[in-house]
Design an enzyme around this catalytic site. Sequence first.
Site, PDB file in Angstrom:
ATOM      1  N   CYS A  67      50.793  40.739  -0.368  1.00 26.32           N
ATOM      2  CA  CYS A  67      50.266  41.242   0.911  1.00 26.32           C
ATOM      3  C   CYS A  67      48.776  41.534   0.762  1.00 26.32           C
ATOM      4  CB  CYS A  67      51.029  42.488   1.336  1.00 26.32           C
ATOM      5  SG  CYS A  67      50.278  43.312   2.751  1.00 26.32           S
TER       6      CYS A  67
ATOM      7  N   CYS B  17      47.782  45.252   1.186  1.00 25.06           N
ATOM      8  CA  CYS B  17      48.206  46.045   0.020  1.00 25.06           C
ATOM      9  C   CYS B  17      47.218  45.826  -1.121  1.00 25.06           C
ATOM     10  CB  CYS B  17      49.613  45.651  -0.435  1.00 25.06           C
ATOM     11  SG  CYS B  17      50.944  46.378   0.551  1.00 25.06           S
TER      12      CYS B  17
ATOM     13  N   ASP C 207      36.282  44.461   9.187  1.00 19.59           N
ATOM     14  CA  ASP C 207      36.972  43.187   9.367  1.00 19.59           C
ATOM     15  C   ASP C 207      36.073  42.060   8.838  1.00 19.59           C
ATOM     16  OD1 ASP C 207      39.459  42.212  11.503  1.00 19.59           O
ATOM     17  OD2 ASP C 207      38.037  40.711  10.760  1.00 19.59           O
TER      18      ASP C 207
ATOM     19  N   HIS D 155      53.052  50.166   2.866  1.00 22.25           N
ATOM     20  CA  HIS D 155      53.296  48.887   3.527  1.00 22.25           C
ATOM     21  C   HIS D 155      54.332  49.032   4.644  1.00 22.25           C
ATOM     22  CE1 HIS D 155      53.406  44.509   3.987  1.00 22.25           C
ATOM     23  NE2 HIS D 155      54.658  44.734   4.334  1.00 22.25           N
TER      24      HIS D 155
ATOM     25  N   ASN E  59      48.262  44.787  16.778  1.00 19.57           N
ATOM     26  CA  ASN E  59      49.108  43.653  17.145  1.00 19.57           C
ATOM     27  C   ASN E  59      50.410  43.699  16.351  1.00 19.57           C
ATOM     28  OD1 ASN E  59      47.060  42.567  18.833  1.00 19.57           O
ATOM     29  ND2 ASN E  59      46.060  41.652  17.047  1.00 19.57           N
TER      30      ASN E  59
ATOM     31  N   HIS F 289      50.856  43.616   7.761  1.00 22.38           N
ATOM     32  CA  HIS F 289      50.754  44.970   7.225  1.00 22.38           C
ATOM     33  C   HIS F 289      50.048  45.766   8.318  1.00 22.38           C
ATOM     34  CE1 HIS F 289      49.692  47.780   3.625  1.00 22.38           C
ATOM     35  NE2 HIS F 289      49.261  48.366   4.743  1.00 22.38           N
TER      36      HIS F 289
ATOM     37  N   HIS G  52      47.957  47.594  10.874  1.00 20.56           N
ATOM     38  CA  HIS G  52      46.529  47.910  10.916  1.00 20.56           C
ATOM     39  C   HIS G  52      46.098  48.093  12.358  1.00 20.56           C
ATOM     40  CE1 HIS G  52      46.982  43.523  11.082  1.00 20.56           C
ATOM     41  NE2 HIS G  52      45.927  43.520  11.884  1.00 20.56           N
TER      42      HIS G  52
ATOM     43  N   HIS H  54      42.815  47.778  14.825  1.00 16.53           N
ATOM     44  CA  HIS H  54      41.446  47.301  15.018  1.00 16.53           C
ATOM     45  C   HIS H  54      40.693  48.377  15.804  1.00 16.53           C
ATOM     46  CE1 HIS H  54      42.349  42.950  14.172  1.00 16.53           C
ATOM     47  NE2 HIS H  54      43.564  43.334  14.522  1.00 16.53           N
TER      48      HIS H  54
HETATM   49  P1  5GP Z   1      45.629  40.626  13.111  1.00 20.02           P
HETATM   50  O1  5GP Z   1      45.342  39.211  13.583  1.00 20.02           O
HETATM   51  O2  5GP Z   1      46.799  40.624  12.159  1.00 20.02           O
HETATM   52  O3  5GP Z   1      45.788  41.612  14.229  1.00 20.02           O
HETATM   53  O4  5GP Z   1      44.326  41.088  12.346  1.00 20.02           O
HETATM   54  C1  5GP Z   1      44.073  40.717  11.039  1.00 20.02           C
HETATM   55  C2  5GP Z   1      42.589  40.892  10.828  1.00 20.02           C
HETATM   56  O5  5GP Z   1      42.338  40.881   9.434  1.00 20.02           O
HETATM   57  C3  5GP Z   1      41.730  39.782  11.447  1.00 20.02           C
HETATM   58  O6  5GP Z   1      40.827  40.341  12.389  1.00 20.02           O
HETATM   59  C4  5GP Z   1      41.017  39.160  10.247  1.00 20.02           C
HETATM   60  O7  5GP Z   1      39.675  38.798  10.521  1.00 20.02           O
HETATM   61  C5  5GP Z   1      41.109  40.254   9.197  1.00 20.02           C
HETATM   62  N1  5GP Z   1      41.153  39.762   7.830  1.00 20.02           N
HETATM   63  C6  5GP Z   1      41.874  38.718   7.357  1.00 20.02           C
HETATM   64  N2  5GP Z   1      41.687  38.581   6.036  1.00 20.02           N
HETATM   65  C7  5GP Z   1      40.804  39.538   5.665  1.00 20.02           C
HETATM   66  C8  5GP Z   1      40.221  39.900   4.399  1.00 20.02           C
HETATM   67  O8  5GP Z   1      40.470  39.309   3.352  1.00 20.02           O
HETATM   68  N3  5GP Z   1      39.361  40.953   4.409  1.00 20.02           N
HETATM   69  C9  5GP Z   1      39.059  41.645   5.549  1.00 20.02           C
HETATM   70  N4  5GP Z   1      38.199  42.650   5.432  1.00 20.02           N
HETATM   71  N5  5GP Z   1      39.603  41.332   6.742  1.00 20.02           N
HETATM   72  C10 5GP Z   1      40.469  40.301   6.802  1.00 20.02           C
HETATM   73 ZN    ZN Z   2      51.087  45.393   2.598  1.00 15.71          ZN
END
Ligand code: 5GP
Ligand code: ZN
Length: 113
Positions: free
Chosen positions: A3, A6, A29, A45, A86, A97, A99, A101
């Site tokens: 993950c 994680c 991000d 997690h 989301n 995992h 999160h 925004h």
């Molecule tokens: P989701 O689409 O699941 O709501 O958001 C995941 C977010 O994680 C995305 O906005 C993406 O840009 C961010 N993200 C993906 N991989 C990484 C990473 O390795 N490091 C960081 N800091 N953000 C990431």
């Molecule tokens: Zn995780």
Amino acid sequence: MDCLFCKIANHDLHATIVVENEDVIAFEDINKIAPVHVLVVPKKHLQNVAELDPEDTRLLSAIQTAIKYVVQTTGIEESGFRVTTNAGESAGQSVFHLHYHVIGGRNLNVALG
Ligand code: 5GP
Ligand code: ZN
């Protein structure tokens, strides 16, 4: 478990950290959609917000404290911001995992969805 968040929470993978404590980590991000785009992530997690236990008051409080810290220290508390989480692929979740925004620093579209 493989993950991404994680790994960031364990400092096995680099991220630009905004604030961190025992329960949560907040980091920038990697693909910002606004001048401020920080992810607030519980270290535990959980797949998404539906897995969060309402009785886990310590974690809930830590999440809220981190969100508040981010909006206050980045200056978006006054200018306006959005907090989004989301759940599931159809909602746009790509990292499974939990999160949040925290987005701000520009005009955001009014509509959700
Ligand atoms: P989701 O689409 O699941 O709501 O958001 C995941 C977010 O994680 C995305 O906005 C993406 O840009 C961010 N993200 C993906 N991989 C990484 C990473 O390795 N490091 C960081 N800091 N953000 C990431
Ligand atoms: Zn995780």
